[in-house]
Design an enzyme around this catalytic site. Structure first.
Site, mmCIF file in Angstrom:
data_model
loop_
_atom_site.group_PDB
_atom_site.id
_atom_site.type_symbol
_atom_site.label_atom_id
_atom_site.label_comp_id
_atom_site.label_asym_id
_atom_site.label_seq_id
_atom_site.Cartn_x
_atom_site.Cartn_y
_atom_site.Cartn_z
ATOM 1 N N GLU A 100 -0.562 4.821 -0.581
ATOM 2 C CA GLU A 100 -1.352 6.024 -0.884
ATOM 3 C C GLU A 100 -0.509 7.281 -0.655
ATOM 4 O O GLU A 100 0.221 7.380 0.333
ATOM 5 C CB GLU A 100 -2.611 6.060 -0.010
ATOM 6 C CG GLU A 100 -3.708 5.219 -0.652
ATOM 7 C CD GLU A 100 -4.672 4.624 0.338
ATOM 8 O OE1 GLU A 100 -4.189 3.972 1.281
ATOM 9 O OE2 GLU A 100 -5.887 4.811 0.158
ATOM 10 N N ASP B 36 -6.451 13.244 -25.382
ATOM 11 C CA ASP B 36 -6.417 11.861 -24.919
ATOM 12 C C ASP B 36 -5.641 11.101 -25.993
ATOM 13 O O ASP B 36 -6.180 10.772 -27.048
ATOM 14 C CB ASP B 36 -7.856 11.348 -24.793
ATOM 15 C CG ASP B 36 -7.931 9.887 -24.400
ATOM 16 O OD1 ASP B 36 -6.907 9.185 -24.503
ATOM 17 O OD2 ASP B 36 -9.023 9.439 -24.003
ATOM 18 N N LYS C 16 -1.545 0.415 -25.034
ATOM 19 C CA LYS C 16 -1.872 0.291 -26.466
ATOM 20 C C LYS C 16 -0.573 0.362 -27.267
ATOM 21 O O LYS C 16 0.281 -0.499 -27.090
ATOM 22 C CB LYS C 16 -2.891 1.357 -26.855
ATOM 23 C CG LYS C 16 -4.223 1.208 -26.089
ATOM 24 C CD LYS C 16 -5.286 2.160 -26.577
ATOM 25 C CE LYS C 16 -6.624 1.928 -25.913
ATOM 26 N NZ LYS C 16 -6.830 2.699 -24.692
ATOM 27 N N TYR D 95 0.850 -1.197 0.000
ATOM 28 C CA TYR D 95 0.000 0.000 0.000
ATOM 29 C C TYR D 95 0.879 1.238 0.000
ATOM 30 O O TYR D 95 1.863 1.298 0.747
ATOM 31 C CB TYR D 95 -0.899 0.025 1.238
ATOM 32 C CG TYR D 95 -2.339 -0.276 0.898
ATOM 33 C CD1 TYR D 95 -3.019 0.529 -0.015
ATOM 34 C CD2 TYR D 95 -3.011 -1.355 1.453
ATOM 35 C CE1 TYR D 95 -4.336 0.258 -0.359
ATOM 36 C CE2 TYR D 95 -4.326 -1.638 1.117
ATOM 37 C CZ TYR D 95 -4.988 -0.822 0.204
ATOM 38 O OH TYR D 95 -6.281 -1.088 -0.140
HETATM 39 N N1 DSN Z 1 -11.456 0.309 -25.380
HETATM 40 C C1 DSN Z 1 -10.437 1.111 -26.006
HETATM 41 C C2 DSN Z 1 -10.327 0.851 -27.450
HETATM 42 O O1 DSN Z 1 -10.444 -0.295 -27.837
HETATM 43 O O2 DSN Z 1 -10.111 1.763 -28.214
HETATM 44 C C3 DSN Z 1 -10.601 2.542 -25.739
HETATM 45 O O3 DSN Z 1 -10.812 2.737 -24.394
#
Ligand code: DSN
Length: 413
Positions: A52, A195, A224, A50
């Site tokens: 925080e 974003d 991603k 933990y």
């Molecule tokens: N779920 C994501 C996507 O596949 O683009 C975005 O949050």
């Protein structure tokens, strides 16, 4: 005691998932394969702690090692994107966006964000989300050419006087003019937020415009194109640092997931290596080849094509829906996702389009030659979407190809 001995039900499902990832073509543009080093940090004992608070200012004892880990993640992210301040604690992209709104705005303020069907994201004001009930979202769209018309954006900004202009998309395939948008924001006295979740890896690799030096605040996921663990991050100007930190913790979250933060730090180290530039460039080259191959086969590409890692394709001129194409491709061993196209006349569960991209197959080492083969298979699967035998044949060919690009060689559950 191994996982297989202790909990074979979970171990076997993990092994089946590993086999699925190994034997198929992963073309959902928001997915990727992390390195073994990232995986090791993610599965580390840092999950036990933990912590925080923030490095040097925690509400728990025993955080001296965790502080080093979190500070490394922060420093590396700052270096990659040229950020003045970074918060690496957001659990994922949606919480990062909510914390960002909380940091920058008062409840009821107006946000100008992109419509979901034109490539925006649920958390950018879709009526089903909690934030759409807290803030007044006004949504802009792409124009007839599939581009963001800055004159229209300016007119909307003058009309609606937003406190925040929001860009950065999850199904939009074109470059973004951050300087042009910042100019409009300045004209109407709005703050700016991007974003960059989908394209963070392409920005890190120097292949797309970087909003971080220009905008007030930028959010991202780390899993991603950036190829880290599932998680989120906020990068902002120093003047927003305090508000951002307060909005994340204690505003929205409790204890940070320090194993994930350790894995983020490892992924950021990888993104700083020269090889990452080559990876990011190859993602784009591969997407461009797919674009050319699909255009040559009379596919309707939304936004006219791609400048990044993804393609949004209206498949209805081929006689099927996005859902039917998604299912046919799944049967052929190629994973994509059904997706709305701009102002889609169909429903989200059975839309007109599919969205596909190259980050994961590029991580496996696939290049231009493989893209040509894959585009051929996708076309064949779409044409033969009602022919299970043909789809099974493609699946067998896909499996053969993936053997040449091994994934997690040593891993076994
Ligand atoms: N779920 C994501 C996507 O596949 O683009 C975005 O949050």
């Amino acid at each position: 005691m191994t996982l297989q001995n202790y909990d074979p039900a979970i171990a076997n499902s993990l092994q089946a998932e590993l086999d699925r990832q190994r034997e198929g073509l992963e073309m959902i543009p928001s997915e990727n394969f992390v390195s073994p080093a990232v995986l090791e940090a993610l599965g580390s004992i840092a999950t036990n702690k933990y912590s925080e608070g923030y490095p040097g200012k925690r509400y728990y004892g025993g955080c001296e090692n965790i502080d080093v880990i979190e500070q490394l993640a922060i420093d590396r992210a700052k270096k990659i994107f040229g950020a003045q301040h970074v918060n690496v604690q957001p659990l994922s992209g949606a919480p990062a966006n909510i914390a960002a709104y909380e940091a920058l705005l008062e409840h009821g303020d107006t946000i100008l964000g992109m419509d979901l069907s034109h490539g925006g994201h649920l958390t950018h004001g879709h009526p089903v989300t909690q934030s759409s009930k807290i803030y007044n979202f006004v949504r802009y769209k792409t124009d007839a050419q599939g581009l963001i018309d800055l004159d229209n954006l300016r007119a909307m900004a003058i009309e609606h006087k937003p406190k925040l202009i929001l860009v950065g998309y999850s199904a939009y395939s074109r470059e973004i003019d951050y300087a042009g948008i910042k100019q409009i924001a300045n004209e109407v006295g709005a703050l700016t937020m991007a974003d960059m979740a989908h394209i963070a890896g392409l920005i890190a690799g120097g292949q797309m415009n970087n909003p971080v030096p220009i905008f007030d605040l930028v959010t991202t996921t780390t899993h991603k194109t950036l190829r880290g663990p599932r998680g989120g991050m906020i990068l902002c100007k120093a003047k927003h640092a305090k508000a951002v930190n307060k909005a994340v913790f204690p505003g929205l979250q409790g204890g940070p997931h320090e194993n994930v933060i350790a894995a983020k730090a490892v992924a950021f180290k990888e993104a700083l290596e020269p090889e990452f530039k080559i990876y990011a460039a190859q993602i784009k080259k591969n997407a461009k080849i797919l674009e050319q191959e699909f255009l040559a086969r009379d596919y309707k590409l939304m936004f006219g094509g791609t400048d990044n890692h993804l393609l949004l394709i209206d498949v209805t001129n081929k006689g099927l829906s996005g859902k039917e194409a998604d299912h046919a491709l799944d049967a052929a061993g190629i994973t994509v996702n059904k997706n709305m196209i701009p102002d889609d006349p169909r429903s989200p569960m059975d839309p007109s389009g599919i969205r596909l991209g190259t980050p994961a197959i590029t991580t496996r080492g696939m290049k231009e030659d493989e893209m040509k083969i894959i585009a051929g298979w996708i076309d064949e699967a779409i044409i033969n979407w009602q022919n299970p035998k043909k789809l099974a044949n493609i699946r067998a060919s896909v499996k053969e190809l993936t053997k040449k690009f091994p994934l997690y060689r040593e891993l076994k559950y």
